[in-house]
Design a protein around this motif. Structure first.
Motif, short mmCIF file in Angstrom:
data_model
loop_
_atom_site.label_atom_id
_atom_site.label_comp_id
_atom_site.label_asym_id
_atom_site.label_seq_id
_atom_site.Cartn_x
_atom_site.Cartn_y
_atom_site.Cartn_z
N GLY A 114 82.95 64.76 22.84
CA GLY A 114 82.73 66.18 23.11
C GLY A 114 81.49 66.42 23.94
N LYS A 115 81.63 67.19 25.00
CA LYS A 115 80.47 67.55 25.83
C LYS A 115 79.48 68.37 25.01
CE LYS A 115 79.22 70.25 29.99
NZ LYS A 115 79.72 70.95 31.20
N GLY A 116 78.24 67.92 24.96
CA GLY A 116 77.23 68.59 24.16
C GLY A 116 76.07 69.12 24.98
N LEU A 117 76.39 69.88 26.03
CA LEU A 117 75.35 70.49 26.87
C LEU A 117 74.83 71.73 26.15
CD1 LEU A 117 73.90 70.61 29.64
CD2 LEU A 117 75.50 68.73 29.39
N THR A 118 73.65 71.63 25.52
CA THR A 118 73.21 72.77 24.73
C THR A 118 72.72 73.92 25.60
OG1 THR A 118 71.00 71.82 24.47
CG2 THR A 118 72.63 71.30 22.75
N PHE A 119 72.40 73.64 26.85
CA PHE A 119 72.23 74.73 27.83
C PHE A 119 72.38 74.17 29.24
CE2 PHE A 119 70.07 77.76 30.61
CZ PHE A 119 70.80 78.88 30.28
N ASP A 120 73.24 74.82 30.01
CA ASP A 120 73.51 74.38 31.38
C ASP A 120 73.03 75.42 32.37
OD1 ASP A 120 74.43 73.30 33.72
OD2 ASP A 120 76.57 73.65 33.30
N SER A 121 71.81 75.22 32.86
CA SER A 121 71.28 76.14 33.88
C SER A 121 71.82 75.77 35.27
CB SER A 121 69.75 76.05 33.91
OG SER A 121 69.37 74.79 34.46
N THR A 124 77.00 77.98 25.56
CA THR A 124 78.26 77.54 24.93
C THR A 124 78.77 76.22 25.51
OG1 THR A 124 79.73 78.62 26.52
CG2 THR A 124 78.92 79.96 24.72
N ASP A 125 77.94 75.59 26.34
CA ASP A 125 78.40 74.38 27.04
C ASP A 125 78.44 73.15 26.13
OD1 ASP A 125 79.50 73.59 29.43
OD2 ASP A 125 77.60 73.03 30.37
N MET A 126 78.19 73.39 24.85
CA MET A 126 78.34 72.30 23.86
C MET A 126 79.56 72.56 22.98
SD MET A 126 77.26 74.64 21.82
CE MET A 126 77.30 73.88 20.21
N ALA A 133 77.22 69.69 38.32
CA ALA A 133 78.38 68.92 37.82
C ALA A 133 77.85 67.85 36.88
CB ALA A 133 79.16 68.32 38.98
N GLU A 134 77.19 68.33 35.80
CA GLU A 134 76.48 67.44 34.89
C GLU A 134 77.34 66.95 33.73
OE1 GLU A 134 76.51 70.63 34.55
OE2 GLU A 134 77.04 70.70 32.43
N GLY A 135 78.35 67.76 33.39
CA GLY A 135 79.16 67.41 32.22
C GLY A 135 79.82 66.06 32.39
N ALA A 157 85.77 69.25 26.79
CA ALA A 157 84.59 69.68 27.53
C ALA A 157 84.80 71.02 28.22
CB ALA A 157 84.23 68.63 28.58
N THR A 158 83.76 71.84 28.20
CA THR A 158 83.71 73.02 29.07
C THR A 158 83.30 72.51 30.44
OG1 THR A 158 81.47 73.26 28.20
CG2 THR A 158 83.13 74.75 27.31
N LEU A 159 84.26 71.94 31.15
CA LEU A 159 83.87 71.11 32.29
C LEU A 159 83.83 71.85 33.63
CD1 LEU A 159 82.89 68.20 32.44
CD2 LEU A 159 85.11 67.56 33.32
ZN ZN Z 1 78.18 72.35 32.16
#
Ligand code: ZN
Ligand code: BES
Ligand code: MN
Length: 499
Positions: free
Chosen positions: A265-272, A288-290, A349-351, A374-376
């Motif tokens: 699971g993608k766990g991006l806690t914040f994607d600026s 919500t990117d996690m 495009a970090e996810g 993933a919220t990809l």
């Molecule tokens: Zn992201």
């Protein structure tokens, strides 16, 4: 809300309200509604003959019984046409009722189900009704401090049944409580603001889940990741002041040594967006990117509480994506955990970068299947809208199992193609791959990128950028975090145990 199963007769139950679902074809009442109608001197037939209630989908009427039966109110809710009946309509109807009852400050209600709605499917009907009733009531309130007394909630729902069905319904109520609690857990994680849901906090949530006997949690810190060469993940994390975490959750419910299912699971806690920074508008939603990572933790929690006889591994690469003097820059090249090199053309495009390392790590477990969530891509929302998960993958059987789970749970997926030629778009001139293939087919080229990091295992990728977060209420998903696709994953796991 607590669900209690009780033996009795709905028409004779004392309650603030009893809930009754009715189809459009209700000119002649039968079963439960006939019984309640007869005992209340025709309150329901009067409502219908007056033309005030036709039974249309989620239509709602509340009748005051004035002592004719022990319950103070009868809440009747429409189920639409019997021929067009689907479990998702039952979820919606029950959510509609319980939300209304909550609004008028009711604290407890009772219901029963007419099982001839779908003959032979008592378990599915019961689960769907209870799911709807509970899931529609979700509220995220930890940060509300003013007028907390005004927050309304239904405390208890009684499911009334006869002797014969009592044991079955007890089991279903238990199972539904486990699943809905996991949905609430996922929604809570996703709703939490990024300052309260850092990679470290997310890792702590996973450790909390691992207090269960059958679940084990191991969290790799930055030093451990460095040692392993998880440079794609570390690259994304390099702009953030928050330490990244690689969360490994293992549920062992199956035979020792049996190949696990690995959920990533993608766990991006914040994607600026990082240096390729996103516009200000709606950037707040990138807390919500996690969502994928949260769904994985929730699925493992539910699998353990349901005691499913299989082994499941959850891998959640967790980090922020921030711009700073130490951040990843467009043009940088990273050597991933797999050894393959990646040219960064867009730091937003970090996810796929953090997933690349997690997906290669998954091979260690020799899994029977890998599913990543993933919220990809924003492109997936453009392609399929807000309500549907994009599905891509290499294994037909796994895809069809997931599609079946989607149909059963109402958490819809739609497949996009993953033909080989899409990989042309992610070829780099100077590295093995680049991390963006441009705007055309953005969801597919993202999946094509991920596919380079999968060993020889059945794999499916689920892009939940659309349905993980809702701008407006849906019948049993209040706006905000949906919890999607946690119920789908659990349903999939349950069905894997049947094979
Ligand atoms: Zn992201
Ligand atoms: N987390 C976003 C995708 C996203 C967008 C999720 C909207 C939910 C709602 C992802 O990291 C991202 O930024 N993707 C880029 C990829 C692009 C730079 C190739 C996108 O979709 O624009
Ligand atoms: Mn991004």
């Amino acid at each position: 809300m607590k669900i209690l199963v009780k033996k009795g007769n709905l028409a004779e139950i004392k309650a603030e309200a009893i809930i009754l679902g009715l189809f459009e074809e209700n000119k002649k009442l039968f079963g439960l509604s006939y019984d309640v109608d007869a005992k209340s001197q025709g309150l329901i037939s009067e409502l219908i003959s007056s033309g005030d209630f036709e039974g249309k989908e989620s239509q709602l009427s509340v009748i005051y019984t004035r002592g004719l039966i022990p319950a103070k109110r009868i809440a009747v809710v429409g189920l639409g046409k019997a021929k067009e009946f689907k479990l998702d309509k039952l979820r919606a109807a029950y959510a509609k009722v319980t939300r209304h009852l909550r609004d008028i400050n009711i604290k407890e209600a009772a219901t029963a189900l007419d099982f001839n709605m779908l003959p032979g499917q008592k378990d599915k009907l019961t689960q769907a009704a209870l799911e709807g009733a509970v899931l529609g009531l979700y509220q995220y309130t930890p940060f509300k401090t003013v007028d907390r007394d005004n927050i309304k909630d239904i405390k208890q729902l009684e499911l009334i049944t006869n002797n014969e069905d009592y044991p079955l319904l007890g089991d279903i109520a238990k199972r539904t409580s486990i699943i809905t609690e996991a949905v609430y857990f996922v929604r809570d994680l996703v709703s939490a603001p990024a300052n309260e849901m850092t990679p470290s906090i997310l890792a702590q949530k996973a450790r909390d889940v691992a207090r269960r006997k059958t679940v084990n949690c191991n969290v790799l810190d930055k030093a451990a990741m460095k040692k392993l060469g998880m440079n794609a993940l570390l690259g994304v994390a390099s702009g953030s002041a928050q330490e990244p975490k690689f969360i490994i959750l293992e549920y062992s419910g199956g035979k020792k040594g049996r190949a696990p299912i690995v959920l990533v699971g993608k766990g991006l806690t914040f994607d600026s967006g990082g240096i390729s920074i996103k516009p200000a508008e709606k950037m707040d939603e990138m807390k919500t990117d996690m969502s994928g990572g949260a769904a994985v933790i929730g699925a493992i929690m539910a699998a353990s509480d349901l005691r499913l006889p299989l082994n499941v591994v959850g891998l959640i690469p967790a980090t922020e994506n921030m711009p700073s003097g130490t951040a990843l820059k467009p043009g940088d090249i990273l050597k991933s955990y797999s050894g393959k090199t990646i040219e960064i053309v867009n730091t937003d495009a970090e996810g796929r970068l953090i997933l690349a390392d997690a997906l290669s790590y998954a091979s260690k477990f020799k899994p029977q299947a890998i599913i990543d969530i993933a919220t990809l891509t924003g492109a997936c929302v453009i392609a399929l809208g807000d309500d549907v998960t994009g599905m891509l993958g290499t294994d037909e059987k796994l895809k069809s199992e997931i599609n079946d789970a989607a149909q059963r749970t109402g958490e819809l997926v739609w497949e996009l193609p993953l033909w080989d030629f899409y990989s042309e778009q992610i070829k780099s001139d100077i590295a093995d791959y680049k991390n963006s293939g441009g705007r055309a087919a953005g969801t597919i080229t993202a999946a094509a990128f991920l596919s380079k990091f999968i060993g020889d295992f059945p794999w499916v990728h689920l892009d939940i950028a659309g349905p993980s977060w809702l701008d407006k209420d849906k019948p049993y998903i209040p706006k905000g975090a949906s919890g999607v696709p946690m119920r789908l994953l659990v349903d999939f796991l349950i069905n894997r145990t049947k094979k």
